[in-house]
Design a protein around this motif. Structure first.
Motif, PDB file in Angstrom:
ATOM      1  N   LEU A 191       0.522   7.800   3.679  1.00 52.87           N
ATOM      2  CA  LEU A 191       0.303   7.074   2.810  1.00 52.87           C
ATOM      3  C   LEU A 191       1.566   6.424   1.882  1.00 52.87           C
ATOM      4  O   LEU A 191       2.209   7.035   1.198  1.00 52.87           O
ATOM      5  N   LYS A 223       3.187   4.167  -1.278  1.00 52.72           N
ATOM      6  CA  LYS A 223       2.529   2.446  -1.947  1.00 52.72           C
ATOM      7  C   LYS A 223       3.755   2.211  -2.755  1.00 52.72           C
ATOM      8  O   LYS A 223       4.850   2.593  -2.397  1.00 52.72           O
ATOM      9  N   ASN A 244       7.842   3.397  -2.955  1.00 58.54           N
ATOM     10  CA  ASN A 244       7.489   4.576  -4.027  1.00 58.54           C
ATOM     11  C   ASN A 244       7.626   6.371  -3.937  1.00 58.54           C
ATOM     12  O   ASN A 244       8.151   6.269  -2.340  1.00 58.54           O
ATOM     13  N   SER A 283      -1.324   1.461   3.853  1.00 56.63           N
ATOM     14  CA  SER A 283      -0.769   0.916   2.008  1.00 56.63           C
ATOM     15  C   SER A 283      -1.289  -0.411   1.619  1.00 56.63           C
ATOM     16  O   SER A 283      -1.973  -0.783   2.614  1.00 56.63           O
ATOM     17  N   MET A 284      -1.697   0.060   0.504  1.00 62.66           N
ATOM     18  CA  MET A 284      -2.556  -1.120   0.075  1.00 62.66           C
ATOM     19  C   MET A 284      -2.710  -1.570  -1.174  1.00 62.66           C
ATOM     20  O   MET A 284      -1.381  -1.039  -2.300  1.00 62.66           O
ATOM     21  N   ILE A 337      -8.919   2.880   0.277  1.00 60.85           N
ATOM     22  CA  ILE A 337      -8.314   3.528   0.824  1.00 60.85           C
ATOM     23  C   ILE A 337      -9.521   4.573   2.333  1.00 60.85           C
ATOM     24  O   ILE A 337      -8.470   5.138   2.978  1.00 60.85           O
ATOM     25  N   THR A 347       0.321  12.007   1.716  1.00 65.57           N
ATOM     26  CA  THR A 347       0.496  11.028   0.963  1.00 65.57           C
ATOM     27  C   THR A 347       2.005  11.677   0.212  1.00 65.57           C
ATOM     28  O   THR A 347       2.127  12.875   0.475  1.00 65.57           O
ATOM     29  N   VAL A 396       3.593  12.591  -4.024  1.00 68.24           N
ATOM     30  CA  VAL A 396       2.734  13.289  -4.657  1.00 68.24           C
ATOM     31  C   VAL A 396       2.157  12.661  -6.186  1.00 68.24           C
ATOM     32  O   VAL A 396       1.542  12.724  -6.737  1.00 68.24           O
ATOM     33  N   SER A 420       2.814   8.257  -7.598  1.00 69.70           N
ATOM     34  CA  SER A 420       3.914   7.213  -7.754  1.00 69.70           C
ATOM     35  C   SER A 420       4.047   6.474  -8.867  1.00 69.70           C
ATOM     36  O   SER A 420       4.018   7.092  -9.937  1.00 69.70           O
ATOM     37  N   ALA A 445       1.991   4.450 -11.778  1.00 63.99           N
ATOM     38  CA  ALA A 445       0.783   4.840 -12.366  1.00 63.99           C
ATOM     39  C   ALA A 445       1.188   6.425 -12.289  1.00 63.99           C
ATOM     40  O   ALA A 445       0.158   6.777 -13.733  1.00 63.99           O
ATOM     41  N   ARG A 446       1.992   7.111 -11.659  1.00 63.98           N
ATOM     42  CA  ARG A 446       1.852   8.297 -11.993  1.00 63.98           C
ATOM     43  C   ARG A 446       0.720   8.966 -13.065  1.00 63.98           C
ATOM     44  O   ARG A 446       0.842  10.591 -13.453  1.00 63.98           O
ATOM     45  N   MET A 447      -0.445   8.622 -11.919  1.00 59.12           N
ATOM     46  CA  MET A 447      -0.964   9.415 -12.146  1.00 59.12           C
ATOM     47  C   MET A 447      -1.817  10.948 -10.895  1.00 59.12           C
ATOM     48  O   MET A 447      -2.114  11.858 -11.798  1.00 59.12           O
ATOM     49  N   VAL A 450      -3.716  11.466  -8.208  1.00 57.67           N
ATOM     50  CA  VAL A 450      -4.739  12.501  -8.070  1.00 57.67           C
ATOM     51  C   VAL A 450      -5.408  11.924  -7.101  1.00 57.67           C
ATOM     52  O   VAL A 450      -5.985  12.249  -7.051  1.00 57.67           O
ATOM     53  N   PRO A 460      -4.684  11.944  -3.443  1.00 55.16           N
ATOM     54  CA  PRO A 460      -5.179  12.986  -2.741  1.00 55.16           C
ATOM     55  C   PRO A 460      -6.178  13.664  -2.621  1.00 55.16           C
ATOM     56  O   PRO A 460      -7.339  13.893  -1.865  1.00 55.16           O
TER      57      PRO A 460
HETATM   58  N1  AMP Z   1      -1.992   1.261  -2.901  1.00 53.75           N
HETATM   59  C1  AMP Z   1      -1.944   2.171  -2.098  1.00 53.75           C
HETATM   60  N2  AMP Z   1      -1.546   2.315  -1.172  1.00 53.75           N
HETATM   61  C2  AMP Z   1      -1.492   3.583  -0.152  1.00 53.75           C
HETATM   62  N3  AMP Z   1      -0.974   4.970  -0.678  1.00 53.75           N
HETATM   63  C3  AMP Z   1      -1.221   4.819  -1.867  1.00 53.75           C
HETATM   64  C4  AMP Z   1      -1.643   4.111  -2.696  1.00 53.75           C
HETATM   65  N4  AMP Z   1      -1.780   4.184  -4.355  1.00 53.75           N
HETATM   66  C5  AMP Z   1      -1.566   5.709  -4.341  1.00 53.75           C
HETATM   67  N5  AMP Z   1      -1.371   6.240  -3.052  1.00 53.75           N
HETATM   68  C6  AMP Z   1      -0.641   7.331  -2.101  1.00 53.75           C
HETATM   69  O1  AMP Z   1      -1.505   8.468  -3.361  1.00 53.75           O
HETATM   70  C7  AMP Z   1      -0.277   9.416  -4.020  1.00 53.75           C
HETATM   71  C8  AMP Z   1      -0.844   9.617  -5.277  1.00 53.75           C
HETATM   72  O2  AMP Z   1      -0.835   8.131  -6.107  1.00 53.75           O
HETATM   73  P1  AMP Z   1      -1.075   8.488  -7.533  1.00 53.75           P
HETATM   74  O3  AMP Z   1      -2.874   8.878  -7.072  1.00 53.75           O
HETATM   75  O4  AMP Z   1      -1.447   7.037  -7.669  1.00 53.75           O
HETATM   76  O5  AMP Z   1      -0.167   8.803  -8.347  1.00 53.75           O
HETATM   77  C9  AMP Z   1       0.955   7.998  -3.327  1.00 53.75           C
HETATM   78  O6  AMP Z   1       2.232   9.049  -3.763  1.00 53.75           O
HETATM   79  C10 AMP Z   1       0.809   7.670  -2.037  1.00 53.75           C
HETATM   80  O7  AMP Z   1       1.046   8.629  -1.130  1.00 53.75           O
END
Ligand code: AMP
Ligand code: FAD
Lengths: 319, 259
Positions: free
Chosen positions: B6, B8, B36, B61-62, B102, B116, B118, B120, B123-125, B127, B129
Motif C-alpha cells: 500500500l 499513499k 509518502n 493506492s487510494m 482498502i 504498508t 509505518v 503517512s 495525516a501521521r495517524m 493506524v 495497518p
Molecule cells: N490512501 C491510501 N492508499 C494506500 N495506502 C494508504 C493510504 N493511506 C494510508 N496508506 C498506507 O497506510 C500507512 C499508514 O498510514 P496512516 O495510518 O494514514 O498514517 C501508509 O504508510 C500507507 O502504506
C-alpha cells in the motif's frame, strides 16, 4: 454523569505520567474509569495512584498471558467494555501500541477516532496540531463514544482524589487474539533519566556532537535540567546514541515544555517530532541552519563551548 | 507468496501544506504530490520478499486521478501490477472509511501479505495497518524493522520505544515497516520503460460493493470543525556566541521561568 474510560499505561509497577494527564482531561468530560491490563495483581498495586487523579473505578483486565500477544487481546476487552458501557469517550495515550488498540476498538465498535489530540474540551472537541505545528484544527466525532488518543505533555496532570473501586474484568483470549505472539522483548537502553516521550525537558544532540563519547556533553546538560536525552537520526544511525532516543518522523514525537537542540540542522523529519515543543532553543554553528526558523531562542556557535558554559552557569545559579 | 503493498500519495513535506477553506480537507491544489517516503521502504521489502520467495507484488493506492503517477513510479521500481482505488465519492474519507475501502479493494485480489509504511507524512495517524488487520481478520505485524518469512510463519522485530519485540504470526497478515528496515532502490531505466505496459486496475465505490453514502466527507465518523492556519510560533531571537552563549541561554531560561 457520563463515564470516560482511560487506558492505563504503566511500566515497572508505576503508572506513567501520561495516564495522570489523561485522567485529568477525562474529568472535564465525565467520570473517569481506568482500565488496567497485566498479570493478576497489577491493577490493585496501581489503584491508589489512579484514585489520586480522580479514577472512581479501576477495571482490572488481568490474565497471566495477556502481555504475550500484540494489541488484539486489549482490543477484545476494550471493545466489549465500550459496547456494554457506552462511555462518552475512551482516552488512550498516543503511543505506538495504544493508538493501534484505539483504532481497532473504534472500527470494531463503529465509533469515530481522533489521534494525537493536544487538547480536549468538555464537549469532546479535540484540538490537533498538524503539518508539523503549522496548522491547528479542532475535530469532533459524530458517534456515541469518542475514541481519542492524546499526545503526552498536552495537559497538566492535576490530582483530584476519588474513592476508588476495583472491578475485575473477565478476560478470555480467543484464538484470534493470539494471532500475533510476542516471543521476545529486547530493551536496548534504559537510563535513570525521564522517559523521552513524557519528559518536560528534552536535550537532543545531532551530527554536530561528533561521537558517542561526546554525547557526555549533552548528558551533562540533560542532568542539569532533569531532562531526557534525545538525538537526531544522523546521531542514532552513526551509533552514537541508541535508536530509541531518536526524535522525529520515524522516532519519538516529543512535546516538552523545553526542547534544546545542539548540533542539529533541523531537517523536516526531525522537526516533525519536536515542533510542538512549547519552547525551543537551538545551538548550531551554522547561522543558516533551518532549526533557527523554529527556535524561540538560538545561539550561533560551537556547542562544545556553549553547552558546557550553560551547564556551569546553571550550577552557579542553583548556588 | 503474493503481496499487496500500500502506498499513499502525499503533498511534499517541504511544501506549505494547508486545509481547504471550503470543506476542511487536504488542499491538493498547487502542491507537489509525491509518494509518502515511508512507503518506499514497504515497496523495497515487498520486492526483496519476492526475490527470496517468489510470487507477485501488486501496488494499491487510494486517492484522486493524479495518484496514477505514484503507481507508475512504484511499478518502475519492479512491482508487477497496480490497483487504483478512486472515486469522487471517496473524497474526505477519514481513516476508518479509508480502511474500509482498502479492505474491500483487497477483497478483489488474492494475497498472503499486505505490506504498508509505518505512517503517512501528511495525516501521521499510523493506524491504517491496525485498522486493516481488524477489518480483514488477519494477524497484525506492525512497525517491523526486520522481517523473515519461513513457509507460512512470519517473524518480525517490532520497534518499540525502548528497543524491540520479536513477534511471530502465521500468514495471512498485515505488516507495516519502519524506515530502518532497508534502503529503497531507485527505478532503473529498464524499469521505467517496463512500467508503461504493466496493468493497472481502477476500482470505484461500486466495484468495491460500498454504497456512496458509506464513504466520503458527509459520512465520516469524525469531522474537522475549525481550522487555524496562523503560525502559532513567533519568530525567535538568534544571537551569535561572543563567548557568552551559554550565559545568554541561562538568562533566557531564567527570564522565562524554565529553570
Ligand atoms: N490512501 C491510501 N492508499 C494506500 N495506502 C494508504 C493510504 N493511506 C494510508 N496508506 C498506507 O497506510 C500507512 C499508514 O498510514 P496512516 O495510518 O494514514 O498514517 C501508509 O504508510 C500507507 O502504506
Ligand atoms: C524516511 C526518513 C525518515 C527520517 N526520520 C528522521 C527522524 O525521525 N529524526 C531525525 O532526526 N531525522 C530523520 N531523518 C533524517 C533527516 O532527514 C536528517 O538527515 C537528520 O535529521 C539530520 O541530522 P542532524 O541534524 O543531526 O545532521 P546534519 O543535518 O548533518 O546537521 C548537523 C548540524 O550540526 C551543526 N554542527 C556541526 N558541528 C557543530 C558544533 N561543533 N557546534 C554546533 N553545531 C555544529 C551543523 O552546522 C549542522 O547544522 C529521516 C530521513 C528519512 C529519509
Amino acid at each position: 454523569m457520563a463515564e470516560v474510560l482511560v487506558l492505563v499505561e504503566h511500566a515497572r509497577g508505576a503508572v506513567k505520567k501520561v495516564t495522570l494527564e489523561l485522567l485529568t482531561a477525562a474529568r472535564s468530560l465525565g467520570v473517569p474509569g481506568a482500565v488496567v491490563f497485566g498479570p493478576p495483581g497489577t491493577a490493585a498495586a496501581l489503584a491508589d495512584r489512579l484514585a489520586e487523579y480522580g479514577a472512581v473505578a479501576v477495571h482490572a483486565a488481568e490474565a497471566d498471558d495477556i502481555d504475550d500477544y500484540l494489541v488484539a487481546p486489549k482490543v477484545d476487552v476494550l471493545a466489549a467494555m465500550v459496547t456494554d458501557r457506552a462511555p462518552t469517550a475512551l482516552l488512550v495515550a498516543s503511543t505506538a501500541e495504544s493508538r493501534e488498540v484505539a483504532a481497532r476498538v473504534a472500527v470494531r465498535t463503529g465509533n469515530g477516532l481522533i489521534t494525537d489530540a493536544v487538547g480536549l474540551d468538555a464537549d469532546r472537541t479535540a484540538t490537533q496540531s498538524i503539518f508539523g505545528g503549522a496548522v491547528t484544527v479542532r475535530s469532533t466525532v459524530r458517534t456515541g463514544t469518542a475514541v481519542i488518543t492524546m499526545r503526552p505533555n498536552s495537559v497538566d496532570a492535576v490530582p483530584a482524589p476519588a474513592g476508588v473501586e476495583l472491578h475485575p474484568v473477565p478476560v478470555s483470549l480467543s484464538d484470534e487474539a493470539r494471532r500475533s505472539r510476542i516471543v521476545e522483548r529486547v530493551e536496548e537502553a534504559r537510563s535513570s533519566r525521564p522517559e523521552l516521550a513524557e519528559a518536560s525537558v528534552v536535550v537532543s544532540g545531532g551530527r554536530g556532537v561528533g561521537s558517542a563519547a561526546n554525547f557526555a556533553v549533552i548528558e551533562q546538560l540533560a542532568d542539569a535540567l532533569g531532562a531526557a536525552v534525545g538525538a537526531s537520526r544522523a546521531a542514532t544511525d552513526a551509533g552514537w546514541y541508541p535508536h530509541s532516543a531518536q526524535v522525529g518522523q520515524t522516532g519519538v514525537t516529543v512535546s516538552p515544555q523545553l526542547y534544546i537542540a545542539a548540533g542539529i540542522s533541523g531537517a523536516i523529519q526531525h522537526r516533525a517530532g519536536m515542533q510542538t515543543s512549547k519552547t525551543i532553543i537551538a545551538i548550531n554553528k551554522d547561522p543558516e541552519a533551518p532549526i533557527f526558523e523554529i527556535a524561540d531562542f538560538g545561539v550561533v556557535g560551537d556547542l562544545f563551548a556553549v553547552v558546557p558554559q550553560l551547564v556551569e552557569e546553571l550550577a552557579r545559579r542553583a548556588g | 507468496m503474493n503481496t499487496v503493498v500500500l502506498v499513499k500519495q502525499v503533498p511534499d513535506t517541504w511544501a506549505e501544506r494547508s486545509l481547504s477553506s471550503a470543506d476542511k480537507t487536504l488542499n491538493r491544489e498547487g502542491v507537489d504530490a509525491v509518494i509518502n517516503e515511508l512507503d518506499e521502504y514497504a515497496v523495497e521489502e515487498a520486492l526483496r520478499l519476492k526475490e527470496a520467495h517468489g510470487g507477485t507484488v501488486t501496488v494499491l493506492s487510494m486517492g484522486p486521478a493524479r495518484v496514477t503517477e505514484t503507481i507508475r513510479k512504484v511499478l518502475s521500481m519492479g512491482v508487477d501490477a497496480g490497483i487504483h482505488v478512486t472515486d469522487d465519492a471517496l473524497h474526505g474519507s477519514d481513516a476508518i472509511q479509508t480502511a474500509r475501502a482498502i479492505a474491500a479493494a483487497l477483497g478483489t485480489v488474492g494475497w498472503d501479505l499486505v505490506l504498508t509504511g509505518v505512517e503517512s507524512t501528511d495525516a501521521r495517524m499510523s493506524v491504517l495497518p491496525a485498522l486493516l488487520a481488524e477489518l480483514l481478520g488477519v494477524a497484525q505485524l506492525s512497525r517491523a524493522r526486520a522481517v523473515t518469512v519461513d513457509g507460512q510463519v512470519v517473524r518480525i522485530e517490532r520497534s518499540t520505544d525502548d528497543g524491540y519485540q520479536v513477534v511471530e504470526a502465521t500468514l495471512p497478515a498485515v505488516l507495516s515497516v519502519v524506515e530502518k528496515i532497508n534502503e529503497p532502490r531507485y527505478p532503473s531505466f529498464k524499469g521505467i520503460m517496463q512500467a508503461k505496459s504493466k496493468p493497472v486496475t481502477t476500482l470505484g465505490v461500486a466495484d468495491l460493493g460500498l454504497a456512496a453514502g458509506e464513504v466520503g466527507l458527509a459520512a465520516a465518523y469524525s469531522q474537522v470543525t475549525e481550522v487555524d492556519q496562523r503560525l502559532d510560533r513567533q519568530v525567535g531571537q538568534v544571537v551569535k556566541d561572543e563567548g557568552d552563549g551559554g550565559v545568554k541561554i541561562a538568562d533566557y531560561l531564567v527570564a522565562r521561568k524554565l529553570v
